[in-house]
Enzyme design. Structure first.
Site, PDB file in Angstrom:
ATOM      1  N   CYS A   1      59.669 -50.381 -10.763  1.00 52.03           N
ATOM      2  CA  CYS A   1      59.256 -50.539 -12.164  1.00 52.03           C
ATOM      3  C   CYS A   1      57.879 -49.911 -12.374  1.00 52.03           C
ATOM      4  CB  CYS A   1      59.231 -52.016 -12.557  1.00 52.03           C
ATOM      5  SG  CYS A   1      58.788 -52.259 -14.301  1.00 52.03           S
TER       6      CYS A   1
ATOM      7  N   LYS B   1      65.311 -50.945  -4.822  1.00 49.97           N
ATOM      8  CA  LYS B   1      65.259 -49.865  -5.809  1.00 49.97           C
ATOM      9  C   LYS B   1      63.821 -49.382  -5.908  1.00 49.97           C
ATOM     10  CE  LYS B   1      66.926 -48.590 -10.424  1.00 49.97           C
ATOM     11  NZ  LYS B   1      65.767 -48.000 -11.113  1.00 49.97           N
TER      12      LYS B   1
ATOM     13  N   ARG C   1      69.583 -46.251 -19.022  1.00 52.05           N
ATOM     14  CA  ARG C   1      69.490 -46.091 -20.475  1.00 52.05           C
ATOM     15  C   ARG C   1      70.708 -45.419 -21.094  1.00 52.05           C
ATOM     16  NH1 ARG C   1      64.074 -42.934 -20.715  1.00 52.05           N
ATOM     17  NH2 ARG C   1      64.801 -42.314 -18.642  1.00 52.05           N
TER      18      ARG C   1
END
Length: 323
Positions: A98, A137, A223
């Site tokens: 992130c 991730k 997205r």
């Protein structure tokens, strides 16, 4: 292990998105794709330690296979949270990618790429406390000058990670610029665990191109699914069977927007559900003249009846123009 084999059969996963991949959106994606890996929103280990958030952990039986994503930087705290979440999850995913300021300032997310030893300790500690697979991730690196993703990925594997998802941008890029899929191929050749590629995948064709360039085992879609929860299903059909399914028409997207709103209201209550769903309208309502005007009206509608009336008006007006 069997679970990882299941992931490789689908070759597509839903990437985690904070405030986006909630229980309802995961359910919509699952209604099209019965086999892809779903991933929850990012769950803060600090917050989960204080309050067991029922909304963020909610799942249906048909959500499996599903991964619950944790963020944080305290190994023992994260391991305790992972142990708690494994009663819901098929896999635990650790967020080390992130890029947003409030996350990296707390030394979470992509900030962990600057501290590989701590990242490794997190993986080891969590792995010792859970009985389900563990994934990580992360990104190419923190900046263009700090692309340590190959060494970082190797370190995660050595620490016990069973699976990797990599967003092919640096933290400094945020979500702008180009995703460098080709760079993922270097990581893929230097680890033995499965690697899924993420970034700029918004169609079956871009998914295929990403797989070719990255040499990854599969793709994670973020997205791209906004306004089109059928995208993962369409990608699966294309990359696994060579079948190109048409994208949804405006009429289909409007019907999905209505369903999305009703389900969020059922899940959150009318006032919160109406407000929460507003963020999705720009993705459902686009690609035609006057779309921005309609979107502006939708995001100010304060009850479901007004939203439905506007959506019906959009369909009527656009159909009339086409005719």
């Amino acid at each position: 292990m069997q679970f990882v084999k299941t992931l490789l059969a689908s070759r597509v996963s839903l990437a985690p998105m904070a405030g986006i991949t909630d229980y309802i959106l995961r359910s919509l994606v699952r209604s099209y794709s019965p086999n892809c890996l779903l991933t929850t929103e990012m769950i803060s280990s600090e917050a989960l330690t204080q309050v067991k958030d029922v909304a963020i952990t909610a799942r249906n039986d048909n959500h499996s296979p599903i991964s619950y994503q944790l963020s944080g930087h305290k190994p023992k705290m994260m391991a305790d949270c992972a142990e708690y979440l494994q009663k819901y999850a098929d896999m635990i995913d650790i967020n080390m990618g992130c890029p947003v300021n409030k996350v990296v300032k707390g030394t979470d997310g992509a900030a962990l790429m600057r501290n590989p030893d701590l990242a490794s300790e997190i993986v080891k500690t969590i792995k010792s406390q859970i009985k389900i697979p563990l994934s990580v991730k992360f990104r190419l690196g923190y900046t263009a000058d700090e692309m340590n993703y190959v060494e970082f990925g190797q370190k995660m594997q050595e620490a016990g990670a069973d699976f990797i998802t990599i967003h092919a941008r640096t933290r400094s890029q945020m979500y702008s610029g180009k995703a460098y899929w080709k760079k993922i191929s270097i990581l893929k050749r230097n680890v033995d665990i499965p690697v899924f590629a993420n970034g700029d995948i918004n169609s079956p064709e871009t998914a295929e191109k990403c797989l070719i360039e990255s040499e990854a085992d599969g793709v994670a879609i973020g997205r791209g699914i906004l306004g089109d929860p059928s995208l993962i299903y369409r990608i699966e059909k294309y990359i696994n069977k060579g079948e190109l399914v048409k994208p949804p028409s405006l009429e289909e997207k409007i019907e999905t927007a209505k369903e999305h709103l009703l389900k969020e209201i059922e899940f959150r209550g009318e006032e919160v559900g109406v407000k929460f769903t507003r963020k999705f309208y720009p993705y459902y309502i686009n690609g035609f003249k006057g779309a921005s005007k309609y979107r502006g009206e939708l995001v100010t509608a304060d009850n479901p009846q007004k939203v439905f009336k506007l959506l019906d008006k959009i369909l009527f007006e656009t159909t009339k123009k086409i005719c």
